[in-house]
Write a protein that holds these residues in place. Structure first.
Motif, mmCIF file in Angstrom:
data_model
loop_
_atom_site.group_PDB
_atom_site.id
_atom_site.type_symbol
_atom_site.label_atom_id
_atom_site.label_comp_id
_atom_site.label_asym_id
_atom_site.label_seq_id
_atom_site.Cartn_x
_atom_site.Cartn_y
_atom_site.Cartn_z
ATOM 1 N N GLY A 4 -5.851 -6.064 -2.211
ATOM 2 C CA GLY A 4 -6.528 -6.841 -1.166
ATOM 3 C C GLY A 4 -5.545 -7.552 -0.259
ATOM 4 N N ASN A 5 -4.532 -8.203 -0.866
ATOM 5 C CA ASN A 5 -3.503 -8.877 -0.067
ATOM 6 C C ASN A 5 -2.774 -7.895 0.839
ATOM 7 O OD1 ASN A 5 -3.992 -11.422 -1.145
ATOM 8 N ND2 ASN A 5 -2.437 -11.236 -2.740
ATOM 9 N N PHE A 49 1.884 -8.990 -3.026
ATOM 10 C CA PHE A 49 1.585 -7.690 -2.460
ATOM 11 C C PHE A 49 1.761 -6.609 -3.526
ATOM 12 C CE2 PHE A 49 3.036 -10.104 1.357
ATOM 13 C CZ PHE A 49 1.779 -10.198 1.941
ATOM 14 N N TYR A 50 1.228 -5.447 -3.245
ATOM 15 C CA TYR A 50 1.160 -4.381 -4.252
ATOM 16 C C TYR A 50 2.545 -3.986 -4.761
ATOM 17 C CZ TYR A 50 -0.634 -0.193 -6.551
ATOM 18 O OH TYR A 50 -0.962 0.773 -7.487
ATOM 19 N N VAL A 51 3.499 -3.805 -3.854
ATOM 20 C CA VAL A 51 4.831 -3.357 -4.280
ATOM 21 C C VAL A 51 5.544 -4.459 -5.063
ATOM 22 C CG1 VAL A 51 7.075 -2.546 -3.467
ATOM 23 C CG2 VAL A 51 5.001 -1.718 -2.384
ATOM 24 N N ILE A 52 5.258 -5.714 -4.746
ATOM 25 C CA ILE A 52 5.842 -6.807 -5.527
ATOM 26 C C ILE A 52 5.329 -6.763 -6.963
ATOM 27 C CG2 ILE A 52 5.875 -9.321 -5.814
ATOM 28 C CD1 ILE A 52 5.965 -9.581 -2.802
ATOM 29 N N TYR A 53 4.024 -6.564 -7.118
ATOM 30 C CA TYR A 53 3.454 -6.479 -8.471
ATOM 31 C C TYR A 53 3.984 -5.243 -9.194
ATOM 32 C CZ TYR A 53 -0.010 -6.835 -12.194
ATOM 33 O OH TYR A 53 -0.625 -6.959 -13.416
ATOM 34 N N LEU A 54 4.162 -4.136 -8.465
ATOM 35 C CA LEU A 54 4.747 -2.930 -9.061
ATOM 36 C C LEU A 54 6.166 -3.224 -9.557
ATOM 37 C CD1 LEU A 54 4.529 0.620 -7.470
ATOM 38 C CD2 LEU A 54 6.624 -0.171 -8.542
ATOM 39 N N LEU A 98 -0.436 4.047 -5.066
ATOM 40 C CA LEU A 98 -0.020 3.637 -3.726
ATOM 41 C C LEU A 98 0.233 4.855 -2.844
ATOM 42 C CD1 LEU A 98 0.823 1.455 -1.701
ATOM 43 C CD2 LEU A 98 3.134 1.556 -2.659
ATOM 44 N N PHE A 99 0.851 5.871 -3.406
ATOM 45 C CA PHE A 99 1.086 7.111 -2.657
ATOM 46 C C PHE A 99 -0.239 7.715 -2.198
ATOM 47 C CE2 PHE A 99 1.380 11.793 -2.834
ATOM 48 C CZ PHE A 99 2.295 12.000 -1.819
ATOM 49 N N ALA A 100 -1.251 7.718 -3.065
ATOM 50 C CA ALA A 100 -2.557 8.264 -2.705
ATOM 51 C C ALA A 100 -3.208 7.437 -1.603
ATOM 52 C CB ALA A 100 -3.458 8.314 -3.939
ATOM 53 N N ILE A 101 -3.071 6.113 -1.680
ATOM 54 C CA ILE A 101 -3.650 5.239 -0.652
ATOM 55 C C ILE A 101 -2.990 5.494 0.698
ATOM 56 C CG2 ILE A 101 -3.866 2.831 0.101
ATOM 57 C CD1 ILE A 101 -4.163 2.066 -2.850
ATOM 58 N N ILE A 102 -1.661 5.587 0.706
ATOM 59 C CA ILE A 102 -0.939 5.827 1.954
ATOM 60 C C ILE A 102 -1.312 7.185 2.535
ATOM 61 C CG2 ILE A 102 1.357 6.244 2.923
ATOM 62 C CD1 ILE A 102 2.435 4.109 1.048
ATOM 63 N N MET A 103 -1.403 8.195 1.694
ATOM 64 C CA MET A 103 -1.773 9.529 2.176
ATOM 65 C C MET A 103 -3.183 9.524 2.769
ATOM 66 S SD MET A 103 0.657 11.737 1.903
ATOM 67 C CE MET A 103 -0.210 13.297 1.933
ATOM 68 N N ALA A 104 -4.107 8.824 2.125
ATOM 69 C CA ALA A 104 -5.483 8.788 2.616
ATOM 70 C C ALA A 104 -5.559 8.074 3.966
ATOM 71 C CB ALA A 104 -6.380 8.094 1.594
ATOM 72 N N ILE A 105 -4.893 6.931 4.084
ATOM 73 C CA ILE A 105 -4.925 6.179 5.342
ATOM 74 C C ILE A 105 -4.243 6.975 6.453
ATOM 75 C CG2 ILE A 105 -4.069 4.102 6.505
ATOM 76 C CD1 ILE A 105 -4.504 2.593 3.908
ATOM 77 N N THR A 106 -3.126 7.602 6.154
ATOM 78 C CA THR A 106 -2.424 8.404 7.155
ATOM 79 C C THR A 106 -3.269 9.598 7.585
ATOM 80 O OG1 THR A 106 -0.304 7.767 6.168
ATOM 81 C CG2 THR A 106 -0.293 9.648 7.665
#
Length: 320
Positions: A89-90, A268-273, A293-301
């Motif tokens: 969400g952040n 943020f997501y990468v910080i938690y990762l 995260l890779f799937a989210i980026i691919m979907a948005i792109t």
């Protein structure tokens, strides 16, 4: 006699065919030889880590002991972890606010530089220099500028009788502060947009003036369509960068280990990762997070690419 037979090229002899095949093999070998440093680097530092992380995402691995295969248990755990929803969400909120602000500021500065004349080269350099600042230094600078008690930003606001917010401790102002700080590095986008603006044919502006178009009509009907490929590139690149936000936020809110700051608002997501991988040593769980995260980026792109088919104009294409 058939005309096509009369003008046909002479049959290539077997020796000439073999010679050509040898030449093609030599060219291919030379090409692979020159590409080999990149291919080796890509295989060792990119392809292999990607494939190995896919395997680790299916294991319980703490770096110390050998990986233990657990199937999709890590992915199932993602849906039960409340901090995953918070971090996503952040990240999405930050990206949704930061990318439009970044593009608008970049475009405004590029338009100003386009009218700067001979001084454009000097200002182009000035705008780009902050991009060279290390992200860690930007994170520290954020704390100095946006300090709620004696930071420069609130001091300047106080000159105008405005009480500045607690940028670093109030959860409602953490993300706006980070977004404002991210505008520090718009220089690269400004240069890309400036190049696109200078490539717009002047004949289009002259024709639109003859039709009575003013500045705003020219901007909407001529400038934006002609620079839409550059705008689309900047939007996609900055969207991906926003979804991977890490350096500045981690330095400002997590690097010192100070828990008095509003860490949840900046989680943020990468910080938690990163925390899962290198602080808690949950490397398998972190690998699963990385693939999500890779799937989210691919979907948005993919959505952006689909939308761009109707909104982005490439010179030489028929209008949509």
């Amino acid at each position: 006699m058939n005309i096509s037979t009369a003008v046909a090229a002479p049959t290539m002899t077997p020796e000439r065919q073999r010679s050509r095949r040898r030449a093609r093999r030599r060219n291919a070998a030379s090409a692979f030889l020159f590409l080999s440093p990149w291919l080796i680097g890509f295989g060792v530092f990119t392809a292999w880590p990607i494939l190995y992380s896919a395997y680790l995402s299916l294991t319980d691995y703490d770096v110390i002991n050998d990986p233990r295969f657990v199937g999709f248990e890590n992915y199932a755990q993602l849906f039960e972890d409340p901090k995953i929803a918070l971090a996503i969400g952040n990240t999405l909120l930050f990206t949704a606010l930061q990318v439009p602000a970044y593009v608008i500021v970049s475009l405004m500065l590029a338009l100003l530089l386009d009218r700067a004349g001979r001084s454009a080269g000097f200002f182009r350099t000035i705008f780009f220099l902050p991009k060279m600042t290390p992200p860690v230094a930007v994170g520290i600078l954020f704390l100095l500028l946006f300090n709620g008690q004696n930071g420069l930003i609130n001091t300047v606001l106080g000159w105008f009788g405005v009480a500045g917010p607690a940028w670093t401790t109030d959860p409602a102002w953490v993300k706006p502060g980070l977004i404002l700080m991210s505008l520090w590095t718009v220089g690269a986008s400004v240069i890309i947009l400036l190049a696109a603006l200078q490539d717009v044919p002047t004949e289009l502006y002259e024709s639109s003036k003859l039709d009575g178009a003013g500045f705003w009509r020219q901007s909407i009907s001529v400038t934006l369509p002609m620079i839409s490929p550059a705008l689309f590139f900047i939007i996609v690149v900055n969207t991906i960068a926003g979804l991977q936000t890490f350096d500045e936020a981690y330095t400002a809110f997590f690097g010192s280990g100070n828990t008095t700051y509003s860490n949840d608002a900046a989680l943020f997501y990468v910080i938690y990762l990163f925390q899962q991988a290198f602080e808690f040593l949950h490397m398998g769980y972190a690998s699963a997070m990385a693939w999500i995260l890779f799937a989210i980026i691919m979907a948005i792109t993919a959505v952006q690419l689909i939308v761009s088919r109707r909104l982005v104009y490439y010179e030489g294409e028929a209008p949509k």
